[in-house]
Design a protein around this motif. Structure first.
Motif, PDB file in Angstrom:
ATOM      1  N   ASP A 269       0.854  -1.183   0.000  1.00 49.18           N
ATOM      2  CA  ASP A 269       0.000   0.000   0.000  1.00 49.18           C
ATOM      3  C   ASP A 269       0.895   1.240   0.000  1.00 49.18           C
ATOM      4  N   ILE A 270       0.556   2.248  -0.827  1.00 55.74           N
ATOM      5  CA  ILE A 270       1.373   3.454  -0.927  1.00 55.74           C
ATOM      6  C   ILE A 270       1.535   4.130   0.422  1.00 55.74           C
ATOM      7  N   SER A 271       0.553   3.996   1.295  1.00 55.45           N
ATOM      8  CA  SER A 271       0.636   4.634   2.612  1.00 55.45           C
ATOM      9  C   SER A 271       1.735   4.014   3.476  1.00 55.45           C
ATOM     10  N   LYS A 272       2.204   2.813   3.086  1.00 52.57           N
ATOM     11  CA  LYS A 272       3.265   2.140   3.825  1.00 52.57           C
ATOM     12  C   LYS A 272       4.614   2.276   3.131  1.00 52.57           C
ATOM     13  N   CYS A 273       4.651   3.050   2.071  1.00 52.75           N
ATOM     14  CA  CYS A 273       5.888   3.253   1.318  1.00 52.75           C
ATOM     15  C   CYS A 273       6.705   4.356   1.989  1.00 52.75           C
ATOM     16  N   ASP A 274       7.859   3.997   2.543  1.00 49.06           N
ATOM     17  CA  ASP A 274       8.661   4.954   3.306  1.00 49.06           C
ATOM     18  C   ASP A 274       9.105   6.167   2.477  1.00 49.06           C
ATOM     19  N   PRO A 275       9.627   5.992   1.253  1.00 47.22           N
ATOM     20  CA  PRO A 275      10.014   7.168   0.462  1.00 47.22           C
ATOM     21  C   PRO A 275       8.837   8.108   0.203  1.00 47.22           C
ATOM     22  N   TYR A 276       7.660   7.555  -0.001  1.00 50.64           N
ATOM     23  CA  TYR A 276       6.472   8.382  -0.228  1.00 50.64           C
ATOM     24  C   TYR A 276       6.155   9.204   1.010  1.00 50.64           C
ATOM     25  N   ASN A 277       6.163   8.568   2.180  1.00 53.17           N
ATOM     26  CA  ASN A 277       5.848   9.279   3.412  1.00 53.17           C
ATOM     27  C   ASN A 277       6.900  10.332   3.741  1.00 53.17           C
ATOM     28  N   ARG A 278       8.154  10.026   3.453  1.00 50.25           N
ATOM     29  CA  ARG A 278       9.215  11.010   3.679  1.00 50.25           C
ATOM     30  C   ARG A 278       9.066  12.186   2.703  1.00 50.25           C
ATOM     31  N   LEU A 279       8.670  11.879   1.489  1.00 52.97           N
ATOM     32  CA  LEU A 279       8.464  12.944   0.509  1.00 52.97           C
ATOM     33  C   LEU A 279       7.335  13.873   0.944  1.00 52.97           C
ATOM     34  N   LEU A 280       6.278  13.307   1.455  1.00 53.85           N
ATOM     35  CA  LEU A 280       5.180  14.133   1.958  1.00 53.85           C
ATOM     36  C   LEU A 280       5.649  15.021   3.103  1.00 53.85           C
ATOM     37  N   GLN A 281       6.457  14.464   3.995  1.00 50.92           N
ATOM     38  CA  GLN A 281       6.978  15.252   5.114  1.00 50.92           C
ATOM     39  C   GLN A 281       7.855  16.404   4.628  1.00 50.92           C
ATOM     40  N   LEU A 282       8.702  16.116   3.645  1.00 53.04           N
ATOM     41  CA  LEU A 282       9.591  17.152   3.132  1.00 53.04           C
ATOM     42  C   LEU A 282       8.810  18.286   2.481  1.00 53.04           C
ATOM     43  N   CYS A 283       7.650  17.976   1.939  1.00 53.93           N
ATOM     44  CA  CYS A 283       6.822  19.001   1.294  1.00 53.93           C
ATOM     45  C   CYS A 283       6.022  19.819   2.303  1.00 53.93           C
ATOM     46  N   ASP A 284       6.049  19.403   3.563  1.00 51.79           N
ATOM     47  CA  ASP A 284       5.391  20.166   4.614  1.00 51.79           C
ATOM     48  C   ASP A 284       6.169  21.460   4.856  1.00 51.79           C
ATOM     49  N   THR A 285       5.498  22.455   5.399  1.00 47.05           N
ATOM     50  CA  THR A 285       6.128  23.757   5.644  1.00 47.05           C
ATOM     51  C   THR A 285       7.405  23.646   6.467  1.00 47.05           C
ATOM     52  N   ASN A 286       7.405  22.753   7.449  1.00 51.40           N
ATOM     53  CA  ASN A 286       8.579  22.601   8.327  1.00 51.40           C
ATOM     54  C   ASN A 286       9.544  21.519   7.856  1.00 51.40           C
ATOM     55  N   HIS A 287       9.248  20.889   6.725  1.00 52.45           N
ATOM     56  CA  HIS A 287      10.094  19.857   6.137  1.00 52.45           C
ATOM     57  C   HIS A 287      10.210  18.605   6.990  1.00 52.45           C
ATOM     58  N   GLY A 288       9.170  18.288   7.717  1.00 46.35           N
ATOM     59  CA  GLY A 288       9.023  16.994   8.366  1.00 46.35           C
ATOM     60  C   GLY A 288      10.204  16.524   9.173  1.00 46.35           C
ATOM     61  N   TYR A 289      10.734  15.361   8.821  1.00 43.81           N
ATOM     62  CA  TYR A 289      11.785  14.720   9.616  1.00 43.81           C
ATOM     63  C   TYR A 289      13.097  15.497   9.627  1.00 43.81           C
ATOM     64  N   LEU A 290      13.217  16.516   8.755  1.00 42.37           N
ATOM     65  CA  LEU A 290      14.407  17.364   8.762  1.00 42.37           C
ATOM     66  C   LEU A 290      14.165  18.706   9.448  1.00 42.37           C
ATOM     67  N   SER A 291      12.988  18.871  10.031  1.00 42.15           N
ATOM     68  CA  SER A 291      12.611  20.183  10.568  1.00 42.15           C
ATOM     69  C   SER A 291      13.561  20.685  11.652  1.00 42.15           C
ATOM     70  N   GLU A 292      13.916  19.826  12.615  1.00 41.22           N
ATOM     71  CA  GLU A 292      14.793  20.272  13.699  1.00 41.22           C
ATOM     72  C   GLU A 292      16.166  20.640  13.166  1.00 41.22           C
ATOM     73  N   LEU A 293      16.663  19.849  12.255  1.00 40.11           N
ATOM     74  CA  LEU A 293      17.974  20.125  11.677  1.00 40.11           C
ATOM     75  C   LEU A 293      17.983  21.460  10.942  1.00 40.11           C
ATOM     76  N   ILE A 294      16.966  21.693  10.147  1.00 38.32           N
ATOM     77  CA  ILE A 294      16.884  22.927   9.359  1.00 38.32           C
ATOM     78  C   ILE A 294      16.625  24.125  10.256  1.00 38.32           C
ATOM     79  N   ASN A 295      15.721  23.996  11.198  1.00 37.22           N
ATOM     80  CA  ASN A 295      15.322  25.130  12.027  1.00 37.22           C
ATOM     81  C   ASN A 295      16.358  25.502  13.080  1.00 37.22           C
ATOM     82  N   GLU A 296      17.293  24.589  13.360  1.00 39.74           N
ATOM     83  CA  GLU A 296      18.302  24.874  14.383  1.00 39.74           C
ATOM     84  C   GLU A 296      19.452  25.698  13.852  1.00 39.74           C
TER      85      GLU A 296
END
Length: 299
Positions: A269-296
């Protein structure tokens, strides 16, 4: 005996080695054998000169990178090969999960030091034999934007996500041409790093080396660091907004390439595809899983 086995036998015999003593090692694009103090890489397909260009390029690397000393390169029955001195050690991927937190942090510091040494190579010495395009994307804005439209049609992007995706890549492509370029390894992964005696001893496989901004390699090292609170190590590489735009752009393109693999051969299922979920996070305003790194980091 396979065709590759027969060629490996011929090459080993030239150097007084017995194929029966060889053991297969990892290899994605090439077939790899370890035989005593030697390592043989054989191209999976006929034609091409990737291995020979890699060896020529890596003659300019500092010794601190730990790249194996080449013995010979050649072509047998249409397949190119490279025979080198074997660097003793295990792939970092084999032992990473076993390392305590402190050793992982220390390993990342060592990897960044090796990465910096790769980046120190004079471009004019390797420019004629090194591409400017990473293996995982054509770096063509038009095709990337067309991909975003295709994701809408496939139902995996909403209009809002598509817009965010395109805005990030618009900034990336706008600054790519004026960025400072270095020799990048292009594929710094735990599989391409050797660990021996509690330290990183070698960065291998420079086939995907590319002349590009250093943020391409930085994003690869960050991918190794899930769960490690070491964002301060990356501040020198992400100091300006331009640094951030390049870093996020490379991260987007990397995850997109693996999303394309999934689209071509869906395994779940696409919802279980890790690259897809990471891509969605990166497209978020805070860049998801990289947010702390970028904002610091400082702006």
């Amino acid at each position: 005996m396979t065709e590759h086995d027969k060629i490996a036998t011929k090459v080993f015999e030239q150097y007084g080695l017995n194929f029966a003593d060889a053991e297969r090692a990892g290899g994605w694009i090439n077939t790899v054998w370890l035989n005593g103090d030697h390592a043989l890489r054989l191209s999976a397909d006929k034609g091409g000169d990737r291995l020979r260009r890699e060896v020529a390029r890596c003659r300019h690397l500092p010794p601190s990178v730990g790249y194996p000393a080449n013995i010979a390169t050649g072509e047998t029955d249409g397949y190119e090969w490279s025979l080198s001195k074997r660097v003793q050690g295990k792939p970092l991927s084999n032992i990473w999960n076993e390392l305590p937190y402190s050793q992982k942090s220390d390993a990342v510091m060592q990897i960044l030091s090796i990465m910096n040494d790769v980046h120190s190579v004079q471009i004019d010495k390797i420019e004629a034999i090194t591409p400017k395009t990473s293996w995982y994307n054509s770096f063509d804005k038009k095709s990337s934007f067309a991909d975003a439209e295709r994701y809408i049609e496939l139902g995996i992007f909403t209009p809002a996500i598509k817009n965010a995706f395109c805005e990030i890549l618009e900034l990336f492509f706008a600054q790519l041409d004026t960025a400072d370029n270095v020799l990048c390894h292009g594929d710094i992964t735990a599989n391409n790093l050797l660990w021996n005696d509690n330290k990183i001893v070698s960065l291998l496989d420079f086939e995907h080396a590319v002349i590009a901004p250093r943020q391409l390699d930085v994003h690869s090292v960050v991918n190794l660091c899930d769960g490690l609170d070491i964002g301060n190590l990356f501040k020198p590489y992400l100091y300006t907004q331009k640094d951030k735009n390049l870093f996020i752009g490379y991260s987007i393109l990397f995850q997109q390439r693996f999303l394309e693999f999934w689209i071509a051969h869906p395994l779940c299922d696409i919802s279980k595809c890790d690259p897809y979920n990471r891509l969605l996070q990166l497209c978020d305003t805070n860049h998801g899983y990289l947010s702390e790194l970028i904002n610091e980091v400082p702006k």
